[in-house]
Design a protein around this motif. Sequence first.
Motif, mmCIF file in Angstrom:
data_model
loop_
_atom_site.group_PDB
_atom_site.id
_atom_site.type_symbol
_atom_site.label_atom_id
_atom_site.label_comp_id
_atom_site.label_asym_id
_atom_site.label_seq_id
_atom_site.Cartn_x
_atom_site.Cartn_y
_atom_site.Cartn_z
ATOM 1 N N THR A 33 0.867 -1.164 0.000
ATOM 2 C CA THR A 33 0.000 0.000 0.000
ATOM 3 C C THR A 33 0.906 1.216 0.000
ATOM 4 O OG1 THR A 33 -0.117 0.142 2.410
ATOM 5 C CG2 THR A 33 -1.784 -1.213 1.315
ATOM 6 N N SER A 34 0.330 2.384 0.034
ATOM 7 C CA SER A 34 1.154 3.590 0.025
ATOM 8 C C SER A 34 1.925 3.769 1.330
ATOM 9 C CB SER A 34 0.289 4.819 -0.238
ATOM 10 O OG SER A 34 -0.671 4.949 0.782
ATOM 11 N N LYS A 35 1.451 3.132 2.414
ATOM 12 C CA LYS A 35 2.102 3.319 3.714
ATOM 13 C C LYS A 35 2.795 2.083 4.262
ATOM 14 C CE LYS A 35 -0.953 6.980 5.234
ATOM 15 N NZ LYS A 35 -1.873 7.439 6.270
ATOM 16 N N ASN A 36 2.439 0.885 3.796
ATOM 17 C CA ASN A 36 2.976 -0.350 4.366
ATOM 18 C C ASN A 36 3.208 -1.388 3.283
ATOM 19 O OD1 ASN A 36 2.848 0.189 7.329
ATOM 20 N ND2 ASN A 36 0.697 0.511 6.839
ATOM 21 N N ILE A 37 3.912 -2.464 3.663
ATOM 22 C CA ILE A 37 4.109 -3.604 2.775
ATOM 23 C C ILE A 37 3.894 -4.875 3.602
ATOM 24 C CG2 ILE A 37 6.613 -3.727 3.105
ATOM 25 C CD1 ILE A 37 6.670 -4.310 -0.013
ATOM 26 N N SER A 54 5.074 -7.988 8.085
ATOM 27 C CA SER A 54 4.674 -6.710 7.504
ATOM 28 C C SER A 54 5.356 -5.580 8.259
ATOM 29 C CB SER A 54 3.159 -6.528 7.565
ATOM 30 O OG SER A 54 2.745 -6.204 8.864
ATOM 31 N N THR A 55 5.176 -4.380 7.749
ATOM 32 C CA THR A 55 5.731 -3.215 8.422
ATOM 33 C C THR A 55 4.913 -2.838 9.650
ATOM 34 O OG1 THR A 55 4.501 -1.825 6.886
ATOM 35 C CG2 THR A 55 6.819 -2.231 6.385
ATOM 36 N N LEU A 56 3.817 -3.538 9.894
ATOM 37 C CA LEU A 56 2.999 -3.282 11.079
ATOM 38 C C LEU A 56 3.338 -4.196 12.248
ATOM 39 C CD1 LEU A 56 -0.466 -2.775 9.375
ATOM 40 C CD2 LEU A 56 1.100 -1.034 10.199
ATOM 41 N N ALA A 68 7.034 2.782 4.232
ATOM 42 C CA ALA A 68 6.761 3.053 2.826
ATOM 43 C C ALA A 68 8.014 3.317 2.006
ATOM 44 C CB ALA A 68 5.812 4.245 2.723
ATOM 45 N N ASP A 69 9.152 2.732 2.390
ATOM 46 C CA ASP A 69 10.358 2.926 1.584
ATOM 47 C C ASP A 69 11.075 1.600 1.364
ATOM 48 O OD1 ASP A 69 11.312 2.537 4.125
ATOM 49 O OD2 ASP A 69 12.433 4.392 4.254
ATOM 50 N N THR A 70 12.106 1.615 0.534
ATOM 51 C CA THR A 70 12.795 0.370 0.183
ATOM 52 C C THR A 70 13.544 -0.215 1.376
ATOM 53 O OG1 THR A 70 14.670 1.633 -0.666
ATOM 54 C CG2 THR A 70 13.013 0.925 -2.256
ATOM 55 N N ALA A 71 14.008 0.625 2.281
ATOM 56 C CA ALA A 71 14.689 0.113 3.476
ATOM 57 C C ALA A 71 13.724 -0.698 4.333
ATOM 58 C CB ALA A 71 15.271 1.270 4.278
ATOM 59 N N ALA A 72 12.506 -0.217 4.453
ATOM 60 C CA ALA A 72 11.497 -0.944 5.224
ATOM 61 C C ALA A 72 11.156 -2.262 4.535
ATOM 62 C CB ALA A 72 10.241 -0.091 5.382
ATOM 63 N N ALA A 73 11.042 -2.236 3.214
ATOM 64 C CA ALA A 73 10.737 -3.457 2.463
ATOM 65 C C ALA A 73 11.852 -4.476 2.629
ATOM 66 C CB ALA A 73 10.528 -3.126 0.990
ATOM 67 N N ALA A 74 13.094 -4.022 2.641
ATOM 68 C CA ALA A 74 14.226 -4.925 2.827
ATOM 69 C C ALA A 74 14.183 -5.568 4.211
ATOM 70 C CB ALA A 74 15.539 -4.182 2.616
ATOM 71 N N GLU A 75 13.839 -4.793 5.233
ATOM 72 C CA GLU A 75 13.725 -5.338 6.585
ATOM 73 C C GLU A 75 12.633 -6.408 6.652
ATOM 74 O OE1 GLU A 75 15.471 -4.795 9.453
ATOM 75 O OE2 GLU A 75 16.874 -3.675 8.209
#
Length: 119
Positions: A33-37, A54-56, A68-75
Amino acid sequence: MASKEVIQRRAARVRRQLKAVANGRPRLSVHRTSKNIYVQLIDDANGRTLAAASTLDKDFKTSKKTGADTAAAAEVGKLIAERAIKAGAKEVVFDRGAYIFHGRIKALAEAAREGGLIF
């Protein structure tokens, strides 16, 4: 066709191709989504979710300020790799859904590969 229908058709097309080559491997499904993955490891044969991240997640929320960024997606990719291996799934098929393989989706996939998943 409406935009939502086009996206659903694209996602269904990707899943149909994945199921043809899966050979019993679980599916690593991504939603953004625009805020989470969000990512799930799904066993389609039994219809069960083996692992999810997830990022939640509580582990994640304390370390990052945004999801909402690539660093968060990598984590999240590293987190799902660790949880998938713990669940006993080392080889998976990557389901990008209707999303193009770049940006956050690519960062998540590369981090999952570095974490030990094979796809």
